[in-house]
Motif scaffolding. Structure first.
Motif, PDB file in Angstrom:
ATOM      1  N   ALA A 100       0.832  -1.208   0.000  1.00 27.00           N
ATOM      2  CA  ALA A 100       0.000   0.000   0.000  1.00 27.00           C
ATOM      3  C   ALA A 100       0.869   1.261   0.000  1.00 27.00           C
ATOM      4  N   PHE A 101       0.289   2.352  -0.467  1.00 29.25           N
ATOM      5  CA  PHE A 101       1.016   3.625  -0.540  1.00 29.25           C
ATOM      6  C   PHE A 101       1.585   4.018   0.827  1.00 29.25           C
ATOM      7  N   LEU A 102       0.764   3.911   1.883  1.00 34.14           N
ATOM      8  CA  LEU A 102       1.221   4.354   3.207  1.00 34.14           C
ATOM      9  C   LEU A 102       2.234   3.395   3.824  1.00 34.14           C
ATOM     10  N   GLU A 103       2.428   2.257   3.188  1.00 32.31           N
ATOM     11  CA  GLU A 103       3.459   1.325   3.663  1.00 32.31           C
ATOM     12  C   GLU A 103       4.628   1.235   2.683  1.00 32.31           C
ATOM     13  N   THR A 104       4.717   2.241   1.826  1.00 33.43           N
ATOM     14  CA  THR A 104       5.860   2.306   0.900  1.00 33.43           C
ATOM     15  C   THR A 104       6.837   3.327   1.483  1.00 33.43           C
ATOM     16  N   PRO A 105       7.934   2.863   2.082  1.00 32.02           N
ATOM     17  CA  PRO A 105       8.848   3.808   2.739  1.00 32.02           C
ATOM     18  C   PRO A 105       9.507   4.741   1.732  1.00 32.02           C
ATOM     19  N   GLU A 106       9.910   5.898   2.214  1.00 35.01           N
ATOM     20  CA  GLU A 106      10.582   6.875   1.347  1.00 35.01           C
ATOM     21  C   GLU A 106      11.807   6.238   0.671  1.00 35.01           C
ATOM     22  N   GLN A 107      12.483   5.377   1.422  1.00 34.88           N
ATOM     23  CA  GLN A 107      13.675   4.703   0.876  1.00 34.88           C
ATOM     24  C   GLN A 107      13.312   3.850  -0.352  1.00 34.88           C
ATOM     25  N   ALA A 108      12.126   3.201  -0.288  1.00 32.67           N
ATOM     26  CA  ALA A 108      11.686   2.380  -1.428  1.00 32.67           C
ATOM     27  C   ALA A 108      11.354   3.268  -2.621  1.00 32.67           C
ATOM     28  N   TRP A 109      10.696   4.414  -2.346  1.00 33.89           N
ATOM     29  CA  TRP A 109      10.414   5.372  -3.441  1.00 33.89           C
ATOM     30  C   TRP A 109      11.724   5.767  -4.128  1.00 33.89           C
ATOM     31  N   ARG A 111      14.696   4.261  -4.124  1.00 36.35           N
ATOM     32  CA  ARG A 111      15.412   3.168  -4.802  1.00 36.35           C
ATOM     33  C   ARG A 111      14.730   2.818  -6.140  1.00 36.35           C
ATOM     34  N   ILE A 112      13.400   2.763  -6.113  1.00 35.44           N
ATOM     35  CA  ILE A 112      12.692   2.366  -7.342  1.00 35.44           C
ATOM     36  C   ILE A 112      12.772   3.454  -8.395  1.00 35.44           C
ATOM     37  N   LEU A 113      12.598   4.706  -7.967  1.00 31.96           N
ATOM     38  CA  LEU A 113      12.733   5.785  -8.965  1.00 31.96           C
ATOM     39  C   LEU A 113      14.175   5.867  -9.468  1.00 31.96           C
ATOM     40  N   ASP A 114      15.152   5.616  -8.586  1.00 28.81           N
ATOM     41  CA  ASP A 114      16.566   5.650  -9.006  1.00 28.81           C
ATOM     42  C   ASP A 114      16.863   4.586 -10.065  1.00 28.81           C
ATOM     43  N   ILE A 115      16.307   3.388  -9.888  1.00 28.20           N
ATOM     44  CA  ILE A 115      16.587   2.309 -10.850  1.00 28.20           C
ATOM     45  C   ILE A 115      15.677   2.443 -12.080  1.00 28.20           C
ATOM     46  N   ASN A 116      14.360   2.492 -11.844  1.00 33.03           N
ATOM     47  CA  ASN A 116      13.420   2.419 -12.974  1.00 33.03           C
ATOM     48  C   ASN A 116      13.405   3.681 -13.835  1.00 33.03           C
ATOM     49  N   VAL A 117      13.612   4.842 -13.202  1.00 31.88           N
ATOM     50  CA  VAL A 117      13.578   6.098 -13.976  1.00 31.88           C
ATOM     51  C   VAL A 117      14.998   6.598 -14.251  1.00 31.88           C
ATOM     52  N   GLY A 204       5.632  -4.284   1.343  1.00 34.94           N
ATOM     53  CA  GLY A 204       5.158  -3.533   2.505  1.00 34.94           C
ATOM     54  C   GLY A 204       4.896  -4.466   3.678  1.00 34.94           C
ATOM     55  N   LYS A 205       4.818  -3.884   4.889  1.00 37.85           N
ATOM     56  CA  LYS A 205       4.790  -4.746   6.083  1.00 37.85           C
ATOM     57  C   LYS A 205       3.474  -5.499   6.250  1.00 37.85           C
ATOM     58  N   SER A 206       2.380  -5.049   5.641  1.00 40.02           N
ATOM     59  CA  SER A 206       1.116  -5.774   5.795  1.00 40.02           C
ATOM     60  C   SER A 206       0.874  -6.815   4.705  1.00 40.02           C
ATOM     61  N   VAL A 207       1.770  -6.903   3.751  1.00 37.57           N
ATOM     62  CA  VAL A 207       1.583  -7.879   2.670  1.00 37.57           C
ATOM     63  C   VAL A 207       1.815  -9.276   3.243  1.00 37.57           C
TER      64      VAL A 207
END
Ligand SMILES: NC(=O)c1ccc[n+]([C@@H]2O[C@H](COP(=O)([O-])OP(=O)(O)OC[C@H]3O[C@@H](n4cnc5c(N)ncnc54)[C@H](O)[C@@H]3O)[C@@H](O)[C@H]2O)c1
Length: 277
Positions: A100-109, A111-117, A204-207
């Motif tokens: 979920a969005f609220l369980e996506t840590p800033e660090q994950a944002w 890392r993913i934007l750094d690699i994918n974009v 995310g932690k609730s998955v």
């Protein structure tokens, strides 16, 4: 720009150790192209290169993290020194985050934007100038996703990154339209690769374990073989196709989006609930 014959061409693929990148490398090798394989996973890279060389083509390997601008500059210097300007650049490396969005840590944002974009940005930055200065048709392929055209439930950072790749690619394509360098953006649907497997994707932690198992089973049963994407990328380079829709749901999503974005969102939500609820 279309490159009908790929024999002897220099083709670089990022994220080439696994899945779509590996099958794309094999598809170009079957056309007689020489490959430069790039990945963060060095042992898997060597296995991939051995499989490519079985097609009788040359294959160099380079371990690099596409999110690292300096590493990408060093890669480009080494490639230009070894083989000269690329004929085809395929920015494919990418990762996912599930949750979920609220369980996506800033660090994950980041890392993913750094690699994918930024991985795509770095690839274009370091290889495009030499491609523009070289003679003859050249081509860049950026691997986005159907999640670059539609919302993706529990994958907000992934969808944001892939929408960015589509926007970046189509904008750059306009700039390149006056040059001899063509541009394709690839939007695969569900493809049976390890990308969403536990251990590959961060979560995310609730998955729950059950949700991840349902997702993995969905990719295995409904996903197309990554070879389909590899062959579609070869075709896009040979014909100069701008947008490449490949695999289950890709064309459906593309067409539904043109008719009604709210209908598309309802359809995506209904399908996603089978896995996530
Ligand atoms: N599998 C699908 O359903 C699907 C659908 C649409 C788009 N895609 C996209 O296709 C591309 C390839 O994904 P895949 O499904 O083959 O996944 P995969 O996990 O099988 O392969 C990804 C490869 O990228 C490499 N990689 C990861 N981070 C890297 C980094 N920082 N630098 C260099 N290499 C790195 C990995 O080591 C791996 O070899 C990704 O951009 C993905 O978003 C996949």
């Amino acid at each position: 720009m279309a490159i009908p014959s790929l024999k002897g061409k220099r083709v670089l693929v990022t994220g080439a150790s696994s899945g779509i990148g590996f099958e794309t490398a094999l598809a170009f090798a079957r056309q007689g192209a020489n490959l430069i394989l790039v990945d963060i996973n060095a042992p898997a890279l060597e296995m991939a290169a051995n499989a490519v060389r079985e097609h009788g083509v040359n294959c160099l390997t380079w371990k690099a993290d596409v999110s690292d601008a300096q590493a990408m500059r060093e890669l480009a210097n080494a490639v230009h020194e070894a083989v000269g300007a690329l004929d085809v650049l395929i920015n494919n490396a990418g990762i996912a985050f599930l949750g979920a969005f609220l369980e996506t840590p800033e660090q994950a944002w980041r890392r993913i934007l750094d690699i994918n974009v930024m991985g795509v940005v770095h690839g274009c930055n370091v290889f495009l100038p030499q491609m523009l200065n070289a003679d003859g048709p050249r081509h860049i392929v950026n691997v986005a996703s159907v999640a670059g055209l539609a919302p993706a439930y529990q994958m907000s950072v992934y969808a944001a990154s892939k929408h960015a790749v589509v926007g970046l690619s189509e904008s750059l394509a306009m700039e390149l339209s006056v040059s001899s360098v063509g541009m394709s953006v690839v939007c695969p649907g569900i493809i049976n690769t390890p990308i969403a497997n536990p251990g590959t994707a961060s979560v995310g932690k609730s998955v729950t374990h059950a949700q991840l198992q349902r997702l993995a089973a969905f990719y295995q049963s409904k996903g197309a073989h990554p070879r389909l994407v590899g062959e579609s990328i070869v075709d896009a380079v040979q014909t100069g196709k701008g947008i490449v829709l490949v695999g289950p749901i890709a064309r459906l999503v593309y067409n539904l989006r043109r008719i009604s974005r709210s209908l598309l969102m309802k359809a995506m939500l209904a399908e996603s609930k089978k896995i996530w609820v």
